[in-house]
Motif scaffolding. Structure first.
Motif, short mmCIF file in Angstrom:
data_model
loop_
_atom_site.label_atom_id
_atom_site.label_comp_id
_atom_site.label_asym_id
_atom_site.label_seq_id
_atom_site.Cartn_x
_atom_site.Cartn_y
_atom_site.Cartn_z
N LEU A 212 -5.79 -1.54 0.33
CA LEU A 212 -5.44 -2.43 -0.78
C LEU A 212 -4.93 -1.65 -1.99
O LEU A 212 -4.01 -2.09 -2.68
N ILE A 213 -5.52 -0.49 -2.24
CA ILE A 213 -5.05 0.37 -3.34
C ILE A 213 -3.62 0.81 -3.08
O ILE A 213 -2.76 0.77 -3.97
N VAL A 214 -3.35 1.22 -1.84
CA VAL A 214 -1.99 1.64 -1.47
C VAL A 214 -1.03 0.47 -1.62
O VAL A 214 0.07 0.61 -2.18
N TYR A 215 -1.44 -0.71 -1.14
CA TYR A 215 -0.58 -1.90 -1.23
C TYR A 215 -0.29 -2.27 -2.68
O TYR A 215 0.88 -2.51 -3.05
N GLU A 216 -1.32 -2.27 -3.52
CA GLU A 216 -1.13 -2.63 -4.93
C GLU A 216 -0.23 -1.61 -5.64
O GLU A 216 0.68 -1.99 -6.40
N SER A 217 -0.47 -0.33 -5.41
CA SER A 217 0.30 0.71 -6.09
C SER A 217 1.77 0.68 -5.67
O SER A 217 2.67 0.76 -6.51
N ASP A 294 3.40 3.78 -13.63
CA ASP A 294 4.69 4.28 -13.16
C ASP A 294 4.60 5.64 -12.48
O ASP A 294 5.61 6.17 -12.00
N GLN A 295 3.38 6.22 -12.42
CA GLN A 295 3.20 7.51 -11.75
C GLN A 295 2.24 7.44 -10.56
O GLN A 295 2.03 8.43 -9.88
N LYS A 296 1.65 6.27 -10.32
CA LYS A 296 0.63 6.15 -9.27
C LYS A 296 1.19 6.52 -7.89
O LYS A 296 0.54 7.22 -7.12
N VAL A 297 2.38 6.03 -7.59
CA VAL A 297 2.96 6.32 -6.28
C VAL A 297 3.23 7.80 -6.14
O VAL A 297 2.98 8.40 -5.08
N LEU A 298 3.73 8.42 -7.19
CA LEU A 298 4.01 9.86 -7.16
C LEU A 298 2.74 10.65 -6.88
O LEU A 298 2.76 11.66 -6.17
N PHE A 299 1.60 10.19 -7.43
CA PHE A 299 0.32 10.87 -7.21
C PHE A 299 -0.25 10.55 -5.83
O PHE A 299 -0.97 11.37 -5.25
#
Length: 330
Positions: A212-217, A294-299
């Motif tokens: 769910l964290i991956v989906y939300e991010s 705006d940086q969550k996916v990059l992390f």
């Protein structure tokens, strides 16, 4: 048979991670959907629940029993929280004044994370290493990470809004991480049998929250077109960096273990446990540390790539080591 089932579940989990990214692209979760189902609140409660269950599952007797093997423990934890960050820090002077500092910080975030628990123990078991010490270090690593990961990241994370940002991070750590673990440890004597009985369901709950964290991010990334800032070249740099980091740490730990005259079983445990990084903690700390949206996916990308690589490569390596004769160098 049990180990085979665990790895089939891990492979299924990797597939589901890819499905979540695809769903985020095709059916992204918008903020307006929160009036029907508040996904962020559910994830927040799920984070607290994971760490509560972590405290419930922590076997303090195993921890106390294996303290005597302290040289191995020091090497593993030093690899996890000192060697990893130091290797990434070596490249900081090259990027600090460039546009690649965010990419560097995402890899540093990976380097600051604790070791994974279940796969470390399973892979050490396959390779015929010291399983008791693997359990000890996997458990202790998560506890140390509660302090070390935010501490190491605090040197480079820029407060988003005013000076209250660090205080908010500490508050989130207390509420979502530390207090649930303490409560779980206190309830451990009373609920240990319950946790053991439903261990499979608990493991699935962990995976659900991560998915769910991956989906939300990724939903936020696709709806806000954040991937424009993560081109193919950046992804290739991240993938190369994390694979290079794994092999560097793995071989340095193996070299030190041999110089310290560790038994083959302890060398296996040192290299396997010391080179692992936890997707669970990476996903949770991504939210707890207040990483900008705006940086969550990059992390997330380095953690997901590293997690996938370590599962596939180390499982192959563990089976290869298991087939060797006892006198073969590990």
């Amino acid at each position: 048979m049990l180990i085979t089932k665990m790895f089939s579940r891990q492979n299924l989990f990797l597939f589901l991670l890819a499905v979540m990214v695809l769903m985020a692209k095709l059916i992204p979760f918008h903020e307006s959907y929160n009036r029907y189902f508040n996904l962020s609140a559910f994830i927040d409660w799920g984070i607290a629940g994971i760490f509560l269950l972590y405290g419930l599952k922590l076997d303090l007797k195993e921890v106390v029993k294996d303290i005597a093997n302290w040289k191995l423990h020091v090497l593993i934890q030093s690899g996890t929280f000192i060697l990893f960050p130091l290797l990434v820090l070596l490249f900081y002077p090259l990027v600090k004044d460039s546009g690649y500092v965010s990419i560097w910080l995402s890899v540093f975030f990976l380097a600051c994370l604790p070791s994974t628990v279940s796969s470390s123990v399973v892979m050490v078991s396959i390779a015929k290493g010291n399983v008791t010490s693997a359990i000890f270090n996997a458990s202790v690593s998560g506890l140390i990470g509660i302090v070390m990961t935010p501490l190491l990241m605090s040197f480079f994370l820029v407060p988003a809004e005013g000076s209250g940002h660090q205080g908010e991070i500490i508050q989130q750590l207390l509420i979502k991480v530390l207090l649930p673990i303490i409560l779980g440890i206190l309830l451990n004597p009373f609920l240990k049998k319950w946790v053991t009985r439903f261990s499979s369901a608990i493991a699935e709950f962990d995976r659900l929250i991560i998915l769910l964290i991956v989906y939300e991010s990724f939903s936020a990334a696709f709806t806000e077109n954040i991937f424009a800032s993560v081109p193919a070249l950046v992804f290739l740099i991240l993938a190369f960096s994390v694979v290079f980091l794994f092999f560097t740490v793995y071989h340095i730990l193996g070299f030190i273990a041999r110089k310290m005259n560790f038994r083959a079983e302890d060398r296996i445990t040192a290299t396997f446990c010391g080179s692992k990084k936890s997707l669970v903690h990476g996903s949770l700390f991504l939210l707890v540390l207040g990483i900008p949206d705006d940086q969550k996916v990059l992390f997330l990308l380095p953690v997901m790539v590293y997690h996938s690589f370590q599962l596939f490569y180390v499982s192959w390596l563990a089976n290869k080591i298991a087939k060797r004769t006892p006198d073969v160098e590990v």
